[in-house]
Design a protein around this motif. Structure first.
Motif, mmCIF file in Angstrom:
data_model
loop_
_atom_site.group_PDB
_atom_site.id
_atom_site.type_symbol
_atom_site.label_atom_id
_atom_site.label_comp_id
_atom_site.label_asym_id
_atom_site.label_seq_id
_atom_site.Cartn_x
_atom_site.Cartn_y
_atom_site.Cartn_z
ATOM 1 N N LYS A 11 -11.150 0.200 -0.127
ATOM 2 C CA LYS A 11 -11.746 -0.721 0.850
ATOM 3 C C LYS A 11 -12.778 0.001 1.718
ATOM 4 C CE LYS A 11 -7.880 -3.924 1.498
ATOM 5 N NZ LYS A 11 -6.789 -4.246 2.425
ATOM 6 N N TYR A 60 -5.071 14.061 25.921
ATOM 7 C CA TYR A 60 -5.438 13.558 24.590
ATOM 8 C C TYR A 60 -6.502 14.430 23.944
ATOM 9 C CZ TYR A 60 -2.950 9.216 23.851
ATOM 10 O OH TYR A 60 -1.979 8.297 23.581
ATOM 11 N N GLY A 74 -8.717 3.838 18.936
ATOM 12 C CA GLY A 74 -8.379 3.773 20.354
ATOM 13 C C GLY A 74 -8.162 5.136 21.004
ATOM 14 N N ASN A 75 -7.439 6.016 20.330
ATOM 15 C CA ASN A 75 -7.123 7.317 20.907
ATOM 16 C C ASN A 75 -7.864 8.489 20.279
ATOM 17 O OD1 ASN A 75 -5.304 6.677 22.874
ATOM 18 N ND2 ASN A 75 -3.594 6.595 21.442
ATOM 19 N N THR A 105 -12.919 10.454 16.887
ATOM 20 C CA THR A 105 -13.020 10.412 18.339
ATOM 21 C C THR A 105 -12.433 9.113 18.869
ATOM 22 O OG1 THR A 105 -14.518 10.682 20.213
ATOM 23 C CG2 THR A 105 -15.328 9.367 18.390
ATOM 24 N N ASP A 106 -12.244 9.059 20.196
ATOM 25 C CA ASP A 106 -11.699 7.839 20.792
ATOM 26 C C ASP A 106 -12.834 6.924 21.238
ATOM 27 O OD1 ASP A 106 -12.050 9.919 22.947
ATOM 28 O OD2 ASP A 106 -11.677 8.148 24.171
ATOM 29 N N PHE A 107 -12.489 5.686 21.467
ATOM 30 C CA PHE A 107 -13.474 4.641 21.740
ATOM 31 C C PHE A 107 -14.318 4.957 22.983
ATOM 32 C CE2 PHE A 107 -14.306 0.353 23.631
ATOM 33 C CZ PHE A 107 -15.260 -0.034 22.704
ATOM 34 N N ARG A 110 -7.346 -1.791 23.225
ATOM 35 C CA ARG A 110 -7.190 -0.649 22.332
ATOM 36 C C ARG A 110 -7.658 0.641 22.971
ATOM 37 N NH1 ARG A 110 -7.132 -1.692 16.746
ATOM 38 N NH2 ARG A 110 -6.549 -3.846 16.413
ATOM 39 N N ASP A 111 -8.399 0.538 24.060
ATOM 40 C CA ASP A 111 -8.939 1.727 24.696
ATOM 41 C C ASP A 111 -7.901 2.272 25.669
ATOM 42 O OD1 ASP A 111 -10.276 3.540 26.255
ATOM 43 O OD2 ASP A 111 -12.175 2.464 26.115
ATOM 44 N N SER A 112 -7.187 3.329 25.276
ATOM 45 C CA SER A 112 -6.004 3.677 26.062
ATOM 46 C C SER A 112 -6.346 4.273 27.420
ATOM 47 C CB SER A 112 -5.076 4.594 25.272
ATOM 48 O OG SER A 112 -5.721 5.782 24.987
ATOM 49 N N SER A 170 -9.956 -7.076 22.945
ATOM 50 C CA SER A 170 -10.018 -5.844 22.170
ATOM 51 C C SER A 170 -10.103 -4.597 23.055
ATOM 52 C CB SER A 170 -11.185 -5.883 21.186
ATOM 53 O OG SER A 170 -12.380 -5.991 21.898
ATOM 54 N N ARG A 212 -12.349 -2.347 7.108
ATOM 55 C CA ARG A 212 -11.193 -3.239 7.208
ATOM 56 C C ARG A 212 -9.905 -2.445 7.291
ATOM 57 N NH1 ARG A 212 -12.334 -6.044 1.787
ATOM 58 N NH2 ARG A 212 -13.539 -4.125 1.605
ATOM 59 N N SER A 213 -9.920 -1.205 6.792
ATOM 60 C CA SER A 213 -8.705 -0.402 6.776
ATOM 61 C C SER A 213 -9.084 1.034 7.081
ATOM 62 C CB SER A 213 -8.055 -0.492 5.399
ATOM 63 O OG SER A 213 -7.210 0.610 5.187
ATOM 64 N N TYR A 214 -8.193 1.750 7.818
ATOM 65 C CA TYR A 214 -8.460 3.148 8.128
ATOM 66 C C TYR A 214 -8.063 4.074 6.979
ATOM 67 C CZ TYR A 214 -9.267 2.369 13.161
ATOM 68 O OH TYR A 214 -9.770 1.992 14.381
ATOM 69 N N THR A 215 -7.260 3.558 6.048
ATOM 70 C CA THR A 215 -6.645 4.477 5.091
ATOM 71 C C THR A 215 -6.891 4.127 3.635
ATOM 72 O OG1 THR A 215 -4.678 3.144 5.430
ATOM 73 C CG2 THR A 215 -4.743 5.267 6.536
ATOM 74 N N ASN A 216 -7.214 2.874 3.325
ATOM 75 C CA ASN A 216 -7.374 2.476 1.929
ATOM 76 C C ASN A 216 -8.761 2.874 1.442
ATOM 77 O OD1 ASN A 216 -8.070 0.939 -0.401
ATOM 78 N ND2 ASN A 216 -6.336 -0.403 0.020
ATOM 79 N N GLU A 221 -12.738 -4.918 15.763
ATOM 80 C CA GLU A 221 -12.372 -5.108 17.158
ATOM 81 C C GLU A 221 -13.083 -4.119 18.081
ATOM 82 O OE1 GLU A 221 -10.302 -5.152 14.678
ATOM 83 O OE2 GLU A 221 -9.130 -6.998 14.815
ATOM 84 N N THR A 281 -4.703 -3.142 11.519
ATOM 85 C CA THR A 281 -5.723 -3.858 10.753
ATOM 86 C C THR A 281 -5.103 -4.927 9.844
ATOM 87 O OG1 THR A 281 -5.650 -2.072 9.156
ATOM 88 C CG2 THR A 281 -7.439 -2.016 10.734
ATOM 89 N N GLU A 340 0.840 -1.200 0.000
ATOM 90 C CA GLU A 340 0.000 0.000 0.000
ATOM 91 C C GLU A 340 0.876 1.253 0.000
ATOM 92 O OE1 GLU A 340 -3.595 0.636 1.151
ATOM 93 O OE2 GLU A 340 -4.181 -1.349 1.864
ATOM 94 N N ARG A 376 -6.111 16.415 20.541
ATOM 95 C CA ARG A 376 -7.068 16.192 19.451
ATOM 96 C C ARG A 376 -7.579 17.517 18.896
ATOM 97 N NH1 ARG A 376 -9.337 11.680 21.421
ATOM 98 N NH2 ARG A 376 -10.802 12.746 22.753
ATOM 99 N N SER A 436 -5.279 7.000 13.721
ATOM 100 C CA SER A 436 -5.974 6.296 12.644
ATOM 101 C C SER A 436 -7.311 6.944 12.299
ATOM 102 C CB SER A 436 -6.236 4.857 13.062
ATOM 103 O OG SER A 436 -5.175 4.370 13.808
ATOM 104 N N MET A 483 -7.013 10.030 10.123
ATOM 105 C CA MET A 483 -6.729 9.680 8.721
ATOM 106 C C MET A 483 -8.027 9.241 8.036
ATOM 107 S SD MET A 483 -3.514 10.001 8.182
ATOM 108 C CE MET A 483 -3.319 11.322 9.345
ATOM 109 N N ILE A 522 -13.320 -0.246 13.182
ATOM 110 C CA ILE A 522 -12.898 -1.595 12.805
ATOM 111 C C ILE A 522 -13.624 -2.652 13.655
ATOM 112 C CG2 ILE A 522 -10.621 -1.029 11.918
ATOM 113 C CD1 ILE A 522 -9.615 -1.631 14.792
ATOM 114 N N ASP A 541 0.182 6.943 11.682
ATOM 115 C CA ASP A 541 0.224 6.362 13.017
ATOM 116 C C ASP A 541 0.282 4.828 12.987
ATOM 117 O OD1 ASP A 541 0.097 6.203 15.724
ATOM 118 O OD2 ASP A 541 -2.046 6.610 15.872
ATOM 119 N N VAL A 598 -2.764 2.392 12.472
ATOM 120 C CA VAL A 598 -3.281 2.151 11.120
ATOM 121 C C VAL A 598 -2.884 0.744 10.659
ATOM 122 C CG1 VAL A 598 -2.973 2.798 8.698
ATOM 123 C CG2 VAL A 598 -3.355 4.560 10.418
#
Lengths: 454, 91
Positions: free
Chosen positions: B77, A271, B9-10, B38-40, A217-219, A214, B70-74, B56, A307, A175, A275, B14, B17, B54, A301, A304
């Protein structure tokens, strides 16, 4: 009048707001966008400062408890914490270096074969802060410091993605993306190790990991959980009498938990501030780069890349954290500073090291590569501590590897030869940047070899 | 005006983007929308017409209107993954 102007520009919050506003005007945005885009970075910066206050308030009892309980200096590597706290002394320097660094990155991408545009704004911000802190020792005039710091940051933002690019392409299967996360030396090492010890065909992605992981992932949640563990261990080790002296009589367990959660809240506030700053800055930066730089590859980052190999993310995190714990034990035993393995760098950097190790060496590559990454995450932040002394704030440090490596190199150069050392580092980087322009390289963009993927 | 959140996550790497890509896609589809990253944790307490994230993280937003990417940037997709949800919002 001049005094007023200097006072305004000395406020990093206003500096960001003014630059963002001017940028939006130059792009011909409507007045409502300009107003929002000027206010948001200012508010974001002030929010960051507020978060910093919360973090340092919660950090103080932790370091006191570790000292009392273990007789060691306890240090939590956390980029958000150190950068936010450093803003109290180095705000203007950080913001000026960051802006200069972003511009240098664009200039380098425009005129050399390093066509990588670094889009991970919070990491640019941390890098600018690191350079502001390390360069203090060289005692340079402020304009020179900003220009040199900006150049070093721009060069790092261009060279480090190029270093990883061959492996990054293996990760993404070709990519148009590059690694824009300042722990890239760890990913590169993990990829190399994977290549030596592993077998690419036995991928981690053929394994199944339960979904319940999962939440990692939540920091905010993982910061809160780790901090509770560390505060409790420290509180128990230093004893209820000592802690209740700090807490003004509150039960020591309750006090430890509340302080741990307050720390996590501080990080969440920081954060949020970051942001708000980046929401305006990154789009403008990206807009400029797509207009001015043909063939630019965005460096983005590390998350990314999650995935592309979600199982390697979990395996890498666990292996890296184990490495961090072993590293901590070794450092504690030799009487160095106690680098507490903070879950945030181990999760993000360990996971990414796992992805790189997997791409070059399958399961074994992912495990061994990120284990070594974890060891590095324990030792290098300890070695960068002495050069950060100017911050006068010793209970946190930068978590990720590139900050540590660059900080150590520049800091030691200054220790040995003074200001000349800074010029020497900048000179070496300049040579690395321009040499490919004069020799024939396989590709137009250095490191970006797409022939296997087209 | 529609409100769309991209979630990671943060909320600063991602998802930012991804926000650019979604903005481009909305523009091409002629959809008027405010897109923010935004964050989760924050996403769970917000109200929006669509959340994009995504697999997860999608499980934690089960009661919301979520499009799984499936992808943050493509962009190709992403378009495949969100097109149906965006078309539904357009109506």
């Amino acid at each position: 009048m001049l005094q007023l102007l200097t006072n305004i520009l000395e406020q990093p919050a206003f500096l960001m707001g003014i630059i963002s506003g001017l940028g939006l005007l130059a792009l011909g945005k409507k007045s409502d966008k300009v107003i929002v885009g000027t206010f948001k970075p200012i508010l974001g910066y002030l929010m960051l400062a507020a978060g910093a206050g919360v973090i340092s308030g919660a950090m103080e009892p932790l370091s006191l408890m570790i000292e009392e309980g273990f007789g060691l200096r306890g240090i939590v590597p956390n980029n958000e914490a150190i950068t936010a706290v450093a803003q109290q002394v180095l705000g203007t320097e950080t913001m000026s270096i960051m802006i200069a660094g972003l511009l240098f990155n664009l200039v380098i991408a425009r005129f050399t074969k390093y066509k990588y545009v670094f889009l991970t704004g919070h990491h640019s911000f941390f890098m600018a802060c690191l350079l502001a802190a390390v360069l203090q020792k060289a005692d340079l005039p402020s304009l020179t410091m900003v220009l040199l710091g900006g150049f070093i940051m721009g060069a790092a933002s261009s060279i480090l993605p190029a270093l990883c690019q061959k492996q990054t392409l293996q990760v993404t299967d070709g990519e148009e993306l590059a690694m824009g996360h300042f722990s890239s030396i760890g990913y590169y090492v993990s990829g190399l190790i994977g290549k030596v010890v592993g077998d690419k065909s036995k991928s981690t992605e053929d394994l199944k990991i339960p979904d319940s992981f999962s939440f990692l992932r939540d920091s905010t949640i993982i910061t809160a959980m780790t901090m509770i563990v560390f505060y409790l261990v420290a509180a128990i080790a230093s004893g209820s009498t000592y802690v209740e002296g700090l807490s003004g009589g509150q039960n020591y367990i309750v006090f430890a938990v509340i302080q741990a959660l307050t720390f996590a809240v501080g990080v969440a506030v920081v954060y949020n501030g970051v942001r708000m700053i980046l929401a305006e800055l990154v789009p403008a930066f990206q807009g400029v780069s797509t207009k001015l730089i043909p063939n630019a590859v965005p460096a983005v980052d590390c998350a990314v890349f999650f995935t592309y190999a979600p199982t390697a993310v979990i395996i890498g995190f666990i292996a890296s954290f184990v490495g961090g714990l072993i590293g901590m034990a070794v450092l504690g035993a030799v009487g160095g500073a106690l680098i507490i393995p903070s879950l945030v760098p181990h999760f993000f950097c360990g996971a990414t090291a796992g992805i790189y190790g997997n791409a070059t060496g399958g399961r074994r590559g992912a495990v061994i590569g990120s284990f070594v990454n974890g060891l590095l995450l324990a030792f290098l932040p300890a070695l960068v501590l002495p050069v950060l002394d100017v911050l006068g704030f010793a209970s946190t440090t930068f978590g990720d590897l590139d900050f540590a490596v660059l900080g150590i190199i520049i800091g030691q150069a200054i220790n040995f030869v003074g200001q000349v050392g800074v010029y020497a580092v900048a000179g070496v980087l300049a040579v690395i940047l321009v040499v490919p322009s004069f020799v024939k390289t396989k590709n137009k963009v250095i490191g970006h070899d797409m022939t296997d993927y087209e | 005006m529609l409100k769309i959140y991209t979630v990671c996550g943060n909320g600063i790497g991602s998802s930012l983007m991804c926000k650019f890509k979604i903005e481009e896609i909305c523009k091409e589809m002629g959809l008027q929308a405010v897109v923010e990253s935004t964050d989760f944790s924050s996403a769970q307490g917000m109200n929006a017409d669509l959340y994009i994230t995504i697999a997860e993280l999608a499980a934690g937003l089960a009661d919301k209107n979520v499009a799984v990417i499936r992808s943050y940037t493509n962009k190709k997709k992403i378009l495949e993954d969100v097109e149906a949800s965006l078309l539904a919002l357009k109506k």
